[in-house]
Design an enzyme around this catalytic site. Structure first.
Site, PDB file in Angstrom:
ATOM      1  N   CYS A 108       0.846  -1.189   0.000  1.00 58.73           N
ATOM      2  CA  CYS A 108       0.000   0.000   0.000  1.00 58.73           C
ATOM      3  C   CYS A 108       0.884   1.242   0.000  1.00 58.73           C
ATOM      4  CB  CYS A 108      -0.899   0.032   1.236  1.00 58.73           C
ATOM      5  SG  CYS A 108      -1.987  -1.407   1.395  1.00 58.73           S
ATOM      6  N   GLY A 109       0.271   2.394  -0.148  1.00 59.38           N
ATOM      7  CA  GLY A 109       0.997   3.651  -0.090  1.00 59.38           C
ATOM      8  C   GLY A 109       0.390   4.565   0.951  1.00 59.38           C
TER       9      GLY A 109
END
Length: 320
Positions: free
Chosen positions: A2-3
């Site tokens: 994820c970011g």
């Protein structure tokens, strides 16, 4: 994978940039996770005895009926349509503070298609399945002004793809988290919390971080102390951001397995999962301090904002 991203401004004259800066930071990270996007934004504060409630709808909602229900629980000071949801300002009747727990249970019972996204004097959470650009356009977030905010773009690895399982997660007034990684002792932590009455809304391991931090803060610990306790109690590989009304914290696990980059200039502090995101900032300064946090490093930045009381949204948790 994820970011995550975050922004904290050092001067109120830059507050009007919050929405656009967060979009510029989080949009490049969709290559790390295209499933959903969400933001936790800290904007104008309501009056001391009031709270903002963000309700997002999945399906048709009889909003006048929702307003009538809310007016039975508290004084409805403002009721504003936003995107597919509503932003409501509530105040306790006759100087009595209303119960958030009652509010939550009544909404679930009467309007199951509604989701209580956030409660706070400053915090507003917006999240949904899909791209960041769609989320920001639907709710007009590029023009959102505020002191700080955090954002997330998700690749689902352990639970379903829907709005409820998207980040940010909240467990208390004006508190939210975004997380990249895995909590390997999640089920143990969840078992302990549930035995104490905490109700989990999802099967996302990140939700446990929010509940754990709420408990630590309710015990009178500072955010800094709470984050160091979490670093010792949580197993796994993770990097996460937590925001309250007056602070933002960043924690990187002891293995430094999940990336993060910190940018500090005279105007702002920005955090992102990858360096290339910082280059998207309209005010990017190549002479600013840019560094990667060490393994097991905890960072906490203060915000020029009035702290609000941490209120429970769920039952009391025990020490884990």
């Amino acid at each position: 994978m994820c970011g995550i991203a975050g922004v904290i401004y050092r001067n109120p004259e830059y507050y009007h940039n919050l929405g656009l800066d967060l979009l510029k930071l989080i949009q490049p990270l969709e290559s790390r996770g295209p499933d959903s996007c969400g933001v936790g934004l800290y904007g104008n504060s309501v009056e001391p005895q009031q709270v903002k409630v963000l309700l997002l709808a999945e399906g048709k909602v009889p909003w006048e009926n929702v307003k009538q229900l809310l007016s039975q629980l508290a004084e409805v000071v403002a009721f504003e349509s936003v995107g597919t949801g509503c932003r409501v300002t509530l105040q306790g009747k006759d100087e009595q503070y209303f119960s958030i727990e009652v509010l939550k249970s009544e909404l679930v019972r009467s309007f199951p298609q509604l989701h209580l996204m956030s409660v706070g004097q400053q915090l507003e959470i917006y999240k949904e399945v899909g791209a960041a650009a769609n989320l920001f356009q639907k709710y007009g977030l590029e023009n959102f002004a505020g002191s700080h905010g955090i954002a997330h773009t998700r690749m689902a690895t352990e639970s379903v793809v829907d709005t409820y399982h998207s980040h940010p997660f909240t467990s208390a007034q004006d508190l939210c988290i975004v997380h990249n990684g895995q909590v390997s002792n999640y089920y143990k932590l969840r078992f302990v919390l549930e035995r104490q009455g905490v109700v989990f809304e999802t099967h996302n391991d990140s939700e446990a971080i929010a509940h754990y931090l709420r408990y630590q803060l309710l015990q009178g610990k500072s955010l800094e102390a709470s984050l160091y306790s979490l670093l010792n109690d949580f197993d796994g590989t993770y990097t996460f951001l937590v925001a309250t009304s007056d602070k933002v914290g960043l924690v990187r696990d002891k293995f430094a397995a999940k990336p993060a980059v910190i940018y500090e200039s005279p105007q702002m502090i920005a955090v992102a999962s990858e360096y290339r995101c910082l280059l998207s900032l309209p005010s990017f300064d190549s002479s600013a301090s840019i560094r990667e946090p060490d393994a097991g490093e905890v960072n906490v930045w203060s915000v020029a904002s009035t702290p609000s009381q941490i209120l429970q949204l769920t039952g009391t948790a025990t020490k884990v």
